[in-house]
Design a protein around this motif. Sequence first.
Motif, short mmCIF file in Angstrom:
data_model
loop_
_atom_site.label_atom_id
_atom_site.label_comp_id
_atom_site.label_asym_id
_atom_site.label_seq_id
_atom_site.Cartn_x
_atom_site.Cartn_y
_atom_site.Cartn_z
N UNK A 1 0.96 -1.13 -0.40
CA UNK A 1 -0.18 -0.41 -0.06
C UNK A 1 1.32 1.06 -0.59
N UNK A 2 0.43 2.27 -0.79
CA UNK A 2 1.65 3.38 -0.99
C UNK A 2 0.54 4.62 -0.45
N UNK A 3 1.86 5.27 0.61
CA UNK A 3 0.80 5.71 1.01
C UNK A 3 0.76 7.28 0.55
N UNK A 4 0.02 8.74 0.36
CA UNK A 4 -0.14 9.41 -0.03
C UNK A 4 -0.31 10.86 0.06
N UNK A 5 0.37 11.66 1.20
CA UNK A 5 0.37 13.00 1.66
C UNK A 5 0.09 13.97 0.99
N UNK A 6 -1.61 14.46 1.29
CA UNK A 6 -1.36 16.10 0.35
C UNK A 6 -1.05 17.62 1.05
N UNK A 7 -0.24 17.54 1.03
CA UNK A 7 0.50 19.09 1.83
C UNK A 7 -0.50 20.24 1.61
N UNK A 8 -0.59 20.28 0.60
CA UNK A 8 -1.88 21.52 0.27
C UNK A 8 -3.60 20.67 -0.11
N UNK A 9 -4.18 20.80 -0.30
CA UNK A 9 -5.26 20.70 -0.76
C UNK A 9 -5.46 20.22 -2.23
N UNK A 10 -5.83 19.46 -3.03
CA UNK A 10 -5.17 18.77 -3.97
C UNK A 10 -6.91 18.86 -4.79
N UNK A 11 -6.56 19.33 -6.54
CA UNK A 11 -8.21 19.01 -7.14
C UNK A 11 -8.24 17.06 -6.54
N UNK A 12 -9.87 17.73 -6.22
CA UNK A 12 -10.72 16.02 -6.44
C UNK A 12 -10.31 14.97 -7.84
N UNK A 13 -10.49 15.88 -9.49
CA UNK A 13 -9.84 14.98 -9.85
C UNK A 13 -8.73 14.41 -9.88
N UNK A 14 -7.37 14.63 -9.66
CA UNK A 14 -6.47 14.06 -9.56
C UNK A 14 -6.47 12.98 -8.62
N UNK A 15 -7.21 13.36 -7.12
CA UNK A 15 -6.68 12.21 -6.81
C UNK A 15 -8.12 11.22 -6.07
N UNK A 16 -8.59 11.91 -6.89
CA UNK A 16 -9.98 10.31 -6.98
C UNK A 16 -9.47 9.30 -8.21
N UNK A 17 -8.18 9.25 -8.31
CA UNK A 17 -7.93 8.85 -9.55
C UNK A 17 -6.23 7.31 -9.12
N UNK A 18 -5.95 8.07 -7.52
CA UNK A 18 -6.08 7.18 -7.15
C UNK A 18 -6.79 5.07 -6.97
N UNK A 19 -5.77 4.00 -7.46
CA UNK A 19 -6.21 3.35 -6.97
C UNK A 19 -6.96 2.73 -5.34
N UNK A 20 -7.08 1.70 -4.90
CA UNK A 20 -6.97 0.91 -3.64
C UNK A 20 -5.23 0.70 -3.42
N UNK A 21 -4.54 0.59 -4.23
CA UNK A 21 -3.46 0.23 -3.75
C UNK A 21 -2.43 1.26 -3.26
N UNK A 22 -3.95 2.64 -3.03
CA UNK A 22 -3.36 3.96 -2.04
C UNK A 22 -3.61 4.45 -1.01
N UNK A 23 -2.98 5.44 -0.02
CA UNK A 23 -4.21 4.84 0.98
C UNK A 23 -3.34 6.24 1.48
N UNK A 24 -4.70 7.36 1.70
CA UNK A 24 -4.09 8.47 1.42
C UNK A 24 -4.45 9.03 3.70
#
Length: 387
Positions: A1-24
């Motif tokens: 599982x790849x953990x993703x951190x957003x240091x700023x608010x990022x558009x959902x059009x981008x973050x929604x592309x992450x599959x189930x293999x990614x975790x915020x």
Amino acid sequence: MTKVNCLNPISNLGTDLFSDNYEMTDNFADADVALVRSASVHDLELPDSLVAIARAGAGVNNIPLDKCAEKGIVVFNTPGANANGVKELVLCGMLLASRDIIGGNKWVADNKADENIGKTMEKAKKNFAGTELKGKKLGVIGLGAIGRLVANIGVSMGMDVIGHDPFLSVEAALGLKRTVHLVKSRDEIFKECDFISVHVPLLDDTKGMINKDTIAEMKDGVIILNFARDLLVNDDDMAEALASGKVRKYVTDFPNAKTANMEGVIATPHLGASTEESEDNCAVMAVEEIMNFIENGNIINSVNFPRADLGVCDKAGRVTVAHKNIPSMIGQLTSAVAEAGINVSDMVDKSRGDYAYAILDLDAPATDELVEKIKAVDGVIRVRVVK
């Protein structure tokens, strides 16, 4: 599982592309990858788990590139994702500078209580007369993602467009309208143009490129637009040129304490990419770059490591190696693989300055023993098993 951190608010059009293999994750210290817009990364402790940072935008002054390279952290940006937004603001800047729209708008605000404003404005409007863009000569310095769009929109507005870019790519050249005239020196633009728009990175060669000497070459009443970098223009020389009338208007998206107080400056607070569409485009591009890197090991649009692309990972194994750009490295890497009894079916090794990056496709999955052998090679910074 790849953990993703957003240091700023990022558009959902981008973050929604992450599959189930990614975790915020809200904790930067736990992150494998990070997405950032304007937040500063310079004072943050870079966790050992971090392998990539993607900037949802073009500029990366908020990221410690060398420090990241030393740790094998690949830094991406998103060139061109906000190009249309900036192009439209440049066009707006040209119109604001050629027509005194700001002065006219202020007159209306100041006289809004006048019951006869419909009549009095007919006398006042002569004070805000301007000129048209059609037929004027526009010089565009830098014909990358933004510059070529500015050049093309100038043609569409009926302007005579001259462009200069010593590093013009084939893609950019093909994207230019046929009537854009290319010149070998930016001095030709300085001497001939009514409007000059700069779209170049801040380098030793471009820092302060608009100064008293280059301004002296220009037409009287020239309009200069800077939607690239603040330090491309010498502020003190610009102040003198505006005061003398040599420069009619200076339009900038990077106001500072000096330019914000200059007569003749039209300044916007870094609004070039401040559109919903630009933010969405940057987010999508940043996420796609991160996913391609995590899932395939490919590097596209990095600012501290070279471009390296072996396509979709469809071999039995794939290993990536961030390393110093030193002699005999390729031989040592392939020897380590051979000693492990594994065949290299394909590979790429590219360099950029002091650093390099290799992708090795293997006919068998990478073993722990192989990884340790590669890590032991002098000059290797980071080894990652993609598959």
